[in-house]
Design a protein around this motif. Structure first.
Motif, PDB file in Angstrom:
ATOM      1  N   GLN A  37      73.337 -13.804 -35.174  1.00 14.96           N
ATOM      2  CA  GLN A  37      72.566 -15.038 -35.134  1.00 14.96           C
ATOM      3  C   GLN A  37      73.213 -16.147 -34.321  1.00 14.96           C
ATOM      4  OE1 GLN A  37      71.996 -16.027 -39.256  1.00 14.96           O
ATOM      5  NE2 GLN A  37      70.584 -14.340 -39.604  1.00 14.96           N
ATOM      6  N   TRP A  38      74.373 -15.919 -33.760  1.00 14.07           N
ATOM      7  CA  TRP A  38      75.054 -16.967 -32.988  1.00 14.07           C
ATOM      8  C   TRP A  38      75.329 -16.458 -31.578  1.00 14.07           C
ATOM      9  CZ3 TRP A  38      77.030 -14.039 -36.868  1.00 14.07           C
ATOM     10  CH2 TRP A  38      78.118 -13.231 -36.578  1.00 14.07           C
ATOM     11  N   ASN A  39      75.559 -17.390 -30.665  1.00 16.81           N
ATOM     12  CA  ASN A  39      75.765 -17.093 -29.240  1.00 16.81           C
ATOM     13  C   ASN A  39      74.631 -16.249 -28.665  1.00 16.81           C
ATOM     14  OD1 ASN A  39      78.176 -18.505 -28.964  1.00 16.81           O
ATOM     15  ND2 ASN A  39      79.399 -16.750 -29.598  1.00 16.81           N
ATOM     16  N   ILE A  40      73.406 -16.594 -29.011  1.00 21.35           N
ATOM     17  CA  ILE A  40      72.238 -15.866 -28.526  1.00 21.35           C
ATOM     18  C   ILE A  40      71.791 -16.463 -27.191  1.00 21.35           C
ATOM     19  CG2 ILE A  40      69.862 -15.169 -29.011  1.00 21.35           C
ATOM     20  CD1 ILE A  40      72.021 -13.923 -30.856  1.00 21.35           C
ATOM     21  N   GLU A  41      71.496 -15.582 -26.254  1.00 19.52           N
ATOM     22  CA  GLU A  41      71.037 -15.991 -24.933  1.00 19.52           C
ATOM     23  C   GLU A  41      69.688 -15.344 -24.660  1.00 19.52           C
ATOM     24  OE1 GLU A  41      74.242 -14.505 -22.554  1.00 19.52           O
ATOM     25  OE2 GLU A  41      75.590 -16.110 -23.158  1.00 19.52           O
ATOM     26  N   ALA A  42      68.834 -16.042 -23.933  1.00 16.71           N
ATOM     27  CA  ALA A  42      67.560 -15.471 -23.497  1.00 16.71           C
ATOM     28  C   ALA A  42      67.854 -14.662 -22.232  1.00 16.71           C
ATOM     29  CB  ALA A  42      66.550 -16.578 -23.223  1.00 16.71           C
ATOM     30  N   ALA A  43      67.941 -13.363 -22.375  1.00 14.81           N
ATOM     31  CA  ALA A  43      68.331 -12.471 -21.279  1.00 14.81           C
ATOM     32  C   ALA A  43      67.112 -12.057 -20.462  1.00 14.81           C
ATOM     33  CB  ALA A  43      69.024 -11.240 -21.840  1.00 14.81           C
ATOM     34  N   HIS A  44      67.133 -12.355 -19.163  1.00  9.46           N
ATOM     35  CA  HIS A  44      66.049 -11.949 -18.269  1.00  9.46           C
ATOM     36  C   HIS A  44      66.112 -10.440 -18.051  1.00  9.46           C
ATOM     37  CE1 HIS A  44      66.191 -16.262 -17.272  1.00  9.46           C
ATOM     38  NE2 HIS A  44      64.901 -16.101 -17.080  1.00  9.46           N
ATOM     39  N   THR A  45      64.989  -9.751 -18.277  1.00  8.53           N
ATOM     40  CA  THR A  45      64.966  -8.299 -18.138  1.00  8.53           C
ATOM     41  C   THR A  45      63.896  -7.814 -17.170  1.00  8.53           C
ATOM     42  OG1 THR A  45      63.419  -8.065 -19.981  1.00  8.53           O
ATOM     43  CG2 THR A  45      65.773  -7.983 -20.514  1.00  8.53           C
ATOM     44  N   GLY A  46      63.136  -8.719 -16.595  1.00  8.57           N
ATOM     45  CA  GLY A  46      62.020  -8.326 -15.734  1.00  8.57           C
ATOM     46  C   GLY A  46      62.442  -8.042 -14.306  1.00  8.57           C
ATOM     47  N   GLY A  51      65.953 -13.383  -3.610  1.00 10.05           N
ATOM     48  CA  GLY A  51      65.740 -14.808  -3.770  1.00 10.05           C
ATOM     49  C   GLY A  51      64.879 -15.197  -4.961  1.00 10.05           C
ATOM     50  N   THR A  52      64.516 -14.253  -5.819  1.00  9.96           N
ATOM     51  CA  THR A  52      63.709 -14.591  -6.991  1.00  9.96           C
ATOM     52  C   THR A  52      64.360 -14.020  -8.233  1.00  9.96           C
ATOM     53  OG1 THR A  52      62.350 -12.621  -6.713  1.00  9.96           O
ATOM     54  CG2 THR A  52      61.478 -14.662  -5.801  1.00  9.96           C
ATOM     55  N   LYS A  53      64.205 -14.716  -9.334  1.00  8.56           N
ATOM     56  CA  LYS A  53      64.702 -14.193 -10.605  1.00  8.56           C
ATOM     57  C   LYS A  53      63.513 -13.738 -11.436  1.00  8.56           C
ATOM     58  CE  LYS A  53      64.764 -18.160 -13.634  1.00  8.56           C
ATOM     59  NZ  LYS A  53      65.505 -18.843 -14.633  1.00  8.56           N
ATOM     60  N   ALA A  54      63.803 -13.026 -12.474  1.00 12.02           N
ATOM     61  CA  ALA A  54      62.743 -12.536 -13.349  1.00 12.02           C
ATOM     62  C   ALA A  54      62.072 -13.704 -14.059  1.00 12.02           C
ATOM     63  CB  ALA A  54      63.332 -11.566 -14.369  1.00 12.02           C
ATOM     64  N   SER A  55      60.841 -13.501 -14.451  1.00 11.75           N
ATOM     65  CA  SER A  55      60.082 -14.521 -15.167  1.00 11.75           C
ATOM     66  C   SER A  55      60.735 -14.824 -16.516  1.00 11.75           C
ATOM     67  CB  SER A  55      58.657 -14.019 -15.394  1.00 11.75           C
ATOM     68  OG  SER A  55      57.956 -14.899 -16.233  1.00 11.75           O
ATOM     69  N   ASP A  56      60.642 -16.062 -16.944  1.00 11.21           N
ATOM     70  CA  ASP A  56      61.158 -16.438 -18.262  1.00 11.21           C
ATOM     71  C   ASP A  56      60.394 -15.731 -19.383  1.00 11.21           C
ATOM     72  OD1 ASP A  56      63.089 -18.052 -17.165  1.00 11.21           O
ATOM     73  OD2 ASP A  56      62.035 -19.932 -17.552  1.00 11.21           O
ATOM     74  N   LEU A  57      59.193 -15.258 -19.107  1.00  9.33           N
ATOM     75  CA  LEU A  57      58.421 -14.541 -20.118  1.00  9.33           C
ATOM     76  C   LEU A  57      58.943 -13.127 -20.339  1.00  9.33           C
ATOM     77  CD1 LEU A  57      54.779 -15.667 -19.305  1.00  9.33           C
ATOM     78  CD2 LEU A  57      56.452 -16.700 -20.856  1.00  9.33           C
ATOM     79  N   ASP A  58      59.848 -12.671 -19.481  1.00 10.82           N
ATOM     80  CA  ASP A  58      60.451 -11.340 -19.620  1.00 10.82           C
ATOM     81  C   ASP A  58      61.861 -11.416 -20.192  1.00 10.82           C
ATOM     82  OD1 ASP A  58      58.247  -9.982 -18.632  1.00 10.82           O
ATOM     83  OD2 ASP A  58      58.895 -10.182 -16.564  1.00 10.82           O
ATOM     84  N   THR A  59      62.087 -12.379 -21.094  1.00 17.50           N
ATOM     85  CA  THR A  59      63.404 -12.517 -21.710  1.00 17.50           C
ATOM     86  C   THR A  59      63.413 -11.924 -23.113  1.00 17.50           C
ATOM     87  OG1 THR A  59      62.863 -14.732 -22.513  1.00 17.50           O
ATOM     88  CG2 THR A  59      64.018 -14.591 -20.401  1.00 17.50           C
ATOM     89  N   ILE A  60      64.585 -11.454 -23.512  1.00 20.17           N
ATOM     90  CA  ILE A  60      64.787 -10.963 -24.873  1.00 20.17           C
ATOM     91  C   ILE A  60      66.041 -11.623 -25.429  1.00 20.17           C
ATOM     92  CG2 ILE A  60      63.627  -8.753 -24.474  1.00 20.17           C
ATOM     93  CD1 ILE A  60      66.413  -7.439 -24.307  1.00 20.17           C
ATOM     94  N   PRO A  61      66.124 -11.783 -26.752  1.00 18.46           N
ATOM     95  CA  PRO A  61      67.319 -12.413 -27.328  1.00 18.46           C
ATOM     96  C   PRO A  61      68.470 -11.407 -27.435  1.00 18.46           C
ATOM     97  CG  PRO A  61      65.736 -11.913 -29.063  1.00 18.46           C
ATOM     98  CD  PRO A  61      65.097 -11.524 -27.760  1.00 18.46           C
ATOM     99  N   LEU A  62      69.574 -11.735 -26.794  1.00 24.76           N
ATOM    100  CA  LEU A  62      70.771 -10.902 -26.869  1.00 24.76           C
ATOM    101  C   LEU A  62      71.979 -11.789 -27.109  1.00 24.76           C
ATOM    102  CD1 LEU A  62      70.279  -8.464 -23.831  1.00 24.76           C
ATOM    103  CD2 LEU A  62      69.971  -7.933 -26.252  1.00 24.76           C
ATOM    104  N   CYS A  63      72.900 -11.312 -27.952  1.00 23.25           N
ATOM    105  CA  CYS A  63      74.162 -12.029 -28.105  1.00 23.25           C
ATOM    106  C   CYS A  63      74.934 -11.840 -26.800  1.00 23.25           C
ATOM    107  CB  CYS A  63      74.951 -11.505 -29.306  1.00 23.25           C
ATOM    108  SG  CYS A  63      75.504  -9.794 -29.164  1.00 23.25           S
ATOM    109  N   ARG A  64      75.930 -12.656 -26.593  1.00 24.55           N
ATOM    110  CA  ARG A  64      76.692 -12.596 -25.344  1.00 24.55           C
ATOM    111  C   ARG A  64      77.279 -11.205 -25.115  1.00 24.55           C
ATOM    112  NH1 ARG A  64      79.595 -17.508 -25.644  1.00 24.55           N
ATOM    113  NH2 ARG A  64      77.653 -18.445 -25.045  1.00 24.55           N
ATOM    114  N   ARG A  65      77.735 -10.560 -26.188  1.00 25.05           N
ATOM    115  CA  ARG A  65      78.331  -9.228 -26.072  1.00 25.05           C
ATOM    116  C   ARG A  65      77.329  -8.200 -25.554  1.00 25.05           C
ATOM    117  NH1 ARG A  65      80.124  -6.401 -31.435  1.00 25.05           N
ATOM    118  NH2 ARG A  65      77.995  -5.710 -31.294  1.00 25.05           N
TER     119      ARG A  65
END
Length: 125
Positions: A37-46, A51-65
């Motif tokens: 439940q701590w150090n959670i990041e919205a990880a882009h997976t799309g 020059g482009t990054k994945a959409s913010d709608l393609d994020t999942i919650p992952l701890c830093r590890r």
């Protein structure tokens, strides 16, 4: 002309959507691998392109590890191996998160990409 590329065969990536509110909400969830439940990041997976990054709608919650630092992290393994090693399906997680976010009143179609203000291009003064 043996090396000519047929443009109709190239897949085109959609413009990535920037939605800071949704990304911030995803980061309040528990890690979808270990439940931390701590150090959670919205990880882009799309999908991403030059020059482009994945959409913010393609994020999942992952701890830093599980996002970047661990030996079995998303960035170390890549999407396919990450799903296999951790026995999960990212597409299903994303769909579930988006459904829950909409139920919480978060508008998913909102694009809050920072706009450049008109004026000087920032050269020497």
């Amino acid at each position: 002309q043996a090396y000519a590329v047929q443009s109709q065969n190239l897949p085109l990536l959609q413009k990535s959507l920037v939605n800071k509110l949704y990304k911030k909400w995803v980061a309040t969830m528990v890690c979808c691998v270990c439940g931390r439940q701590w150090n959670i990041e919205a990880a882009h997976t799309g999908a991403r392109g030059l020059g482009t990054k994945a959409s913010d709608l393609d994020t999942i919650p992952l701890c830093r590890r599980h996002h970047t630092t661990g030996p079995k992290s998303y960035h170390v393994l890549g999407r396919v191996r990450f799903e296999k090693v951790h026995s999960l399906t990212i597409r299903t997680i994303i769909a579930s998160l988006q459904t829950r976010a909409e139920a919480c009143g978060i508008e998913l179609s909102t694009d809050d990409t920072p706009r450049k203000s008109p004026g000087r291009a920032g050269g020497l003064r």
